[in-house]
Scaffold this active site. Structure first.
Site, PDB file in Angstrom:
ATOM      1  N   GLY A   1      29.013 -15.475 116.712  1.00 57.68           N
ATOM      2  CA  GLY A   1      30.465 -15.349 116.867  1.00 57.68           C
ATOM      3  C   GLY A   1      30.827 -15.370 118.337  1.00 57.68           C
ATOM      4  O   GLY A   1      31.243 -16.398 118.879  1.00 57.68           O
TER       5      GLY A   1
ATOM      6  N   ILE B   1      36.806 -17.762 108.388  1.00 55.36           N
ATOM      7  CA  ILE B   1      37.670 -18.861 108.798  1.00 55.36           C
ATOM      8  C   ILE B   1      39.094 -18.687 108.245  1.00 55.36           C
ATOM      9  O   ILE B   1      39.325 -18.764 107.038  1.00 55.36           O
ATOM     10  CB  ILE B   1      37.066 -20.231 108.384  1.00 55.36           C
ATOM     11  N   THR B   2      40.015 -18.464 109.175  1.00 53.84           N
ATOM     12  CA  THR B   2      41.431 -18.307 108.848  1.00 53.84           C
ATOM     13  C   THR B   2      41.948 -19.610 108.235  1.00 53.84           C
ATOM     14  O   THR B   2      41.642 -20.691 108.754  1.00 53.84           O
ATOM     15  CB  THR B   2      42.209 -17.964 110.140  1.00 53.84           C
TER      16      THR B   2
ATOM     17  N   GLN C   1      49.921   8.770 112.406  1.00 49.94           N
ATOM     18  CA  GLN C   1      49.737  10.208 112.205  1.00 49.94           C
ATOM     19  C   GLN C   1      51.079  10.918 112.016  1.00 49.94           C
ATOM     20  O   GLN C   1      51.203  11.837 111.208  1.00 49.94           O
ATOM     21  CB  GLN C   1      48.996  10.784 113.434  1.00 49.94           C
TER      22      GLN C   1
ATOM     23  N   GLU D   1      45.266 -19.210 123.721  1.00 52.43           N
ATOM     24  CA  GLU D   1      45.041 -18.395 122.520  1.00 52.43           C
ATOM     25  C   GLU D   1      45.108 -16.901 122.853  1.00 52.43           C
ATOM     26  O   GLU D   1      45.731 -16.115 122.126  1.00 52.43           O
ATOM     27  CB  GLU D   1      43.666 -18.742 121.923  1.00 52.43           C
TER      28      GLU D   1
HETATM   29  C1  LIG Z   1      40.500 -11.651 110.502  1.00 48.65           C
HETATM   30  C2  LIG Z   1      39.583 -12.560 111.251  1.00 48.65           C
HETATM   31  C3  LIG Z   1      39.911 -13.913 111.376  1.00 48.65           C
HETATM   32  C4  LIG Z   1      39.059 -14.786 112.046  1.00 48.65           C
HETATM   33  N1  LIG Z   1      39.379 -16.123 112.111  1.00 48.65           N
HETATM   34  C5  LIG Z   1      38.475 -16.995 112.643  1.00 48.65           C
HETATM   35  C6  LIG Z   1      38.710 -18.408 112.599  1.00 48.65           C
HETATM   36  O1  LIG Z   1      39.753 -18.879 112.118  1.00 48.65           O
HETATM   37  N2  LIG Z   1      37.763 -19.234 113.087  1.00 48.65           N
HETATM   38  C7  LIG Z   1      36.606 -18.770 113.651  1.00 48.65           C
HETATM   39  O2  LIG Z   1      35.795 -19.584 114.069  1.00 48.65           O
HETATM   40  N3  LIG Z   1      36.358 -17.430 113.711  1.00 48.65           N
HETATM   41  C8  LIG Z   1      37.249 -16.545 113.223  1.00 48.65           C
HETATM   42  N4  LIG Z   1      37.016 -15.185 113.274  1.00 48.65           N
HETATM   43  C9  LIG Z   1      35.750 -14.725 113.849  1.00 48.65           C
HETATM   44  C10 LIG Z   1      35.892 -14.034 115.187  1.00 48.65           C
HETATM   45  O3  LIG Z   1      36.259 -14.942 116.184  1.00 48.65           O
HETATM   46  C11 LIG Z   1      34.553 -13.328 115.465  1.00 48.65           C
HETATM   47  O4  LIG Z   1      34.435 -12.286 114.507  1.00 48.65           O
HETATM   48  C12 LIG Z   1      34.460 -12.789 116.873  1.00 48.65           C
HETATM   49  O5  LIG Z   1      34.358 -13.841 117.806  1.00 48.65           O
HETATM   50  C13 LIG Z   1      33.235 -11.857 117.045  1.00 48.65           C
HETATM   51  O6  LIG Z   1      32.071 -12.500 116.593  1.00 48.65           O
HETATM   52  P1  LIG Z   1      31.098 -11.753 115.558  1.00 48.65           P
HETATM   53  O7  LIG Z   1      31.899 -11.252 114.432  1.00 48.65           O
HETATM   54  O8  LIG Z   1      29.971 -12.654 115.255  1.00 48.65           O
HETATM   55  O9  LIG Z   1      30.564 -10.493 116.357  1.00 48.65           O
HETATM   56  P2  LIG Z   1      29.325 -10.469 117.372  1.00 48.65           P
HETATM   57  O10 LIG Z   1      29.409 -11.606 118.296  1.00 48.65           O
HETATM   58  O11 LIG Z   1      28.080 -10.287 116.569  1.00 48.65           O
HETATM   59  O12 LIG Z   1      29.614  -9.126 118.151  1.00 48.65           O
HETATM   60  C14 LIG Z   1      29.421  -7.839 117.575  1.00 48.65           C
HETATM   61  C15 LIG Z   1      29.857  -6.790 118.586  1.00 48.65           C
HETATM   62  O13 LIG Z   1      29.060  -6.900 119.758  1.00 48.65           O
HETATM   63  C16 LIG Z   1      29.906  -7.093 120.890  1.00 48.65           C
HETATM   64  N5  LIG Z   1      29.237  -7.973 121.846  1.00 48.65           N
HETATM   65  C17 LIG Z   1      28.806  -9.242 121.647  1.00 48.65           C
HETATM   66  N6  LIG Z   1      28.292  -9.730 122.797  1.00 48.65           N
HETATM   67  C18 LIG Z   1      28.428  -8.769 123.731  1.00 48.65           C
HETATM   68  C19 LIG Z   1      28.115  -8.668 125.108  1.00 48.65           C
HETATM   69  N7  LIG Z   1      27.565  -9.689 125.775  1.00 48.65           N
HETATM   70  N8  LIG Z   1      28.383  -7.501 125.748  1.00 48.65           N
HETATM   71  C20 LIG Z   1      28.946  -6.477 125.105  1.00 48.65           C
HETATM   72  N9  LIG Z   1      29.279  -6.515 123.800  1.00 48.65           N
HETATM   73  C21 LIG Z   1      29.033  -7.643 123.122  1.00 48.65           C
HETATM   74  C22 LIG Z   1      31.165  -7.693 120.354  1.00 48.65           C
HETATM   75  O14 LIG Z   1      32.249  -7.467 121.206  1.00 48.65           O
HETATM   76  C23 LIG Z   1      31.311  -6.955 119.038  1.00 48.65           C
HETATM   77  O15 LIG Z   1      31.874  -5.700 119.296  1.00 48.65           O
HETATM   78  C24 LIG Z   1      37.870 -14.292 112.637  1.00 48.65           C
HETATM   79  C25 LIG Z   1      37.565 -12.931 112.547  1.00 48.65           C
HETATM   80  C26 LIG Z   1      38.410 -12.076 111.872  1.00 48.65           C
HETATM   81  C27 LIG Z   1      38.050 -10.624 111.773  1.00 48.65           C
END
Ligand SMILES: Cc1cc2nc3c(=O)[nH]c(=O)nc-3n(C[C@H](O)[C@H](O)[C@H](O)COP(=O)(O)OP(=O)(O)OC[C@H]3O[C@@H](n4cnc5c(N)ncnc54)[C@H](O)[C@@H]3O)c2cc1C
Length: 386
Positions: free
Chosen positions: A141, A167-168, A345, A252
């Site tokens: 992500g 994916i939204t 709250q 964005e």
């Molecule tokens: C409602 C919703 C809609 C979305 N829509 C889309 C969409 O349309 N298209 C799309 O492609 N994606 C979409 N996403 C995905 C979103 O962009 C990702 O969830 C986001 O980029 C985080 O990636 P991940 O979930 O894999 O978390 P990870 O990358 O696994 O991260 C997990 C945690 O670790 C932290 N972390 C990661 N790397 C580091 C670092 N180097 N230092 C410190 N902390 C770190 C992150 O901040 C997070 O807190 C959506 C997500 C949600 C919840």
């Protein structure tokens, strides 16, 4: 208790009479065509497909894309207005309008071929074609360069295999911009963008994902099993996808900051109205100094957020907003919405009931700290610019 006349919301000189006229028409569409049905759509997990066409007819889709390609032809402030009015009405079931108009369409408009623009942008503006952005995968992500979806060159095009998640608009989408590796060994320099037809053999979707908020917004998993994409459906140059993604992030992140600024202002106003009328121990809740002071803090925070985000908006319009500037706007404004927890709250038990908008705001505003780059990633971007 002594009262003073509340300070009016600061004027926002960036917006002129045309913008405000457009704002009224967007707000009216949301009030008449979305808000009354939103709870029902939340139960169904998505909005009806016809809403996309209605929104297209009303001019809510692609407001900032050139009218040569069927868009609204407005400046960036028109895009900002749609985002703000959706946030003000807590119409989170159409968060995907922003993905479609402000994340997907600009890739085509900026990097697409003339034929791609002529064919697809008018259909996206009318709501006939719904677009999604497929970057995130179960294993990648924040770290986009770690995606594993592959695109293998074959006769006449490419064959895509892999999986996307969160994916939204994933359930509604007719077309998805799929980020895939064309040169897996090249890391960030081997990612390309494909405009994938969701009717293609080998393309399938999982169920609508079960989120804790934004319940009317469809968010889905997508699966690609040797999906053929013709060569003329590559967006931009091969292997240049990572750079394209980075270039869109300023816009964005600024839009997410604008959304959060409005969400906080709106939630604060609901709360002020509530604590003025709710009685406990023979007086209104607002007559307790603790509550009054906390609301004073949150109002100050909301005003500071508005001032900072609007300053970033002005910079963006002048072309001077930097990547770390946009990251600061997103980080600041999305983190400021943590205050919604305190606002909830003050509604007591009612604040936990979904029929109260504050309860929905608590869950629906939360992912702004995650998507578009999480708060941690924003800090990384800002730190790099120190
Ligand atoms: C409602 C919703 C809609 C979305 N829509 C889309 C969409 O349309 N298209 C799309 O492609 N994606 C979409 N996403 C995905 C979103 O962009 C990702 O969830 C986001 O980029 C985080 O990636 P991940 O979930 O894999 O978390 P990870 O990358 O696994 O991260 C997990 C945690 O670790 C932290 N972390 C990661 N790397 C580091 C670092 N180097 N230092 C410190 N902390 C770190 C992150 O901040 C997070 O807190 C959506 C997500 C949600 C919840």
């Amino acid at each position: 208790m002594t009262t003073t006349t509340p300070s009016p919301a600061p004027a926002r000189p960036l917006f002129d009479a045309d913008h405000e006229l457009y704002r009224s028409s967007v707000a009216r569409f949301i009030a008449e065509r979305i808000t009354p049905f939103h709870a029902e759509w939340e139960r169904e997990g998505q909005v009806p497909r016809q809403l996309w066409r209605d929104a297209g007819s009303a001019g809510l889709l692609l407001p900032g894309i050139s009218d040569d390609y069927g868009g609204g032809g407005g400046d960036f402030l028109f895009s900002a207005i749609v985002v703000e009015e959706i946030a003000r009405a807590l119409a989170t079931g159409v968060t995907g309008f922003t993905t479609h108009s402000e994340n997907v369409a600009p890739y085509l408009a900026e990097f697409g071929t003339e034929a791609q623009k002529r064919e697809f942008l008018p259909l996206m503006a009318s709501g006939e074609v719904v677009g999604s952005l497929g970057m995130t995968e179960p294993g990648a992500g924040s770290d986009l360069k770690a995606i594993r979806t592959s695109a293998k060159a074959v006769d006449g095009g490419f064959e895509l295999s892999g999986q996307k998640t969160f994916i939204t608009n994933g359930h509604h989408a007719d077309r998805v911009i799929v980020f895939a590796k064309t040169r897996p060994e090249a890391g960030a320099r081997g990612i390309s963008l494909f405009w994938v037809d969701t009717r293609s053999p080998g393309f399938s979707r999982g169920r609508v994902l079960d989120k804790i908020g934004q319940l009317a917004q469809d968010t889905a998993e997508l699966f690609l099993d040797r999906v053929f994409v013709p060569a003329d459906m590559v967006i931009g140059e091969l292997d240049a996808g990572f750079g394209y993604a980075m270039s869109g992030l300023i816009r964005e992140r600024l839009l997410i900051a604008l959304r959060c600024a409005v969400a906080l202002e709106t939630a604060l106003q609901w709360t002020v109205d509530y604590v003025k009328q709710r009685q406990a121990f023979g007086k209104a809740l607002i007559d307790n100094q603790f509550i009054r002071f906390r609301l004073a803090d949150i109002k100050t925070q909301a005003c500071a957020t508005r001032a900072f985000v609007d300053a970033c908006l002005a910079q963006y319009l002048q072309g001077t907003l930097t990547a770390d500037g946009a990251a600061m706007a997103k980080l600041w404004a999305s983190e400021a919405t943590r205050a919604i927890d305190d606002l909830m709250q003050f509604f007591g038990g009612y604040g936990y009931m979904r029929e109260y908008p504050i309860a929905r705001a608590y869950a629906d505003v939360r992912p702004n700290r995650i998507y578009g780059g999480s708060s941690e990633i924003m800090r990384e971007v800002i730190a790099r610019g120190l």
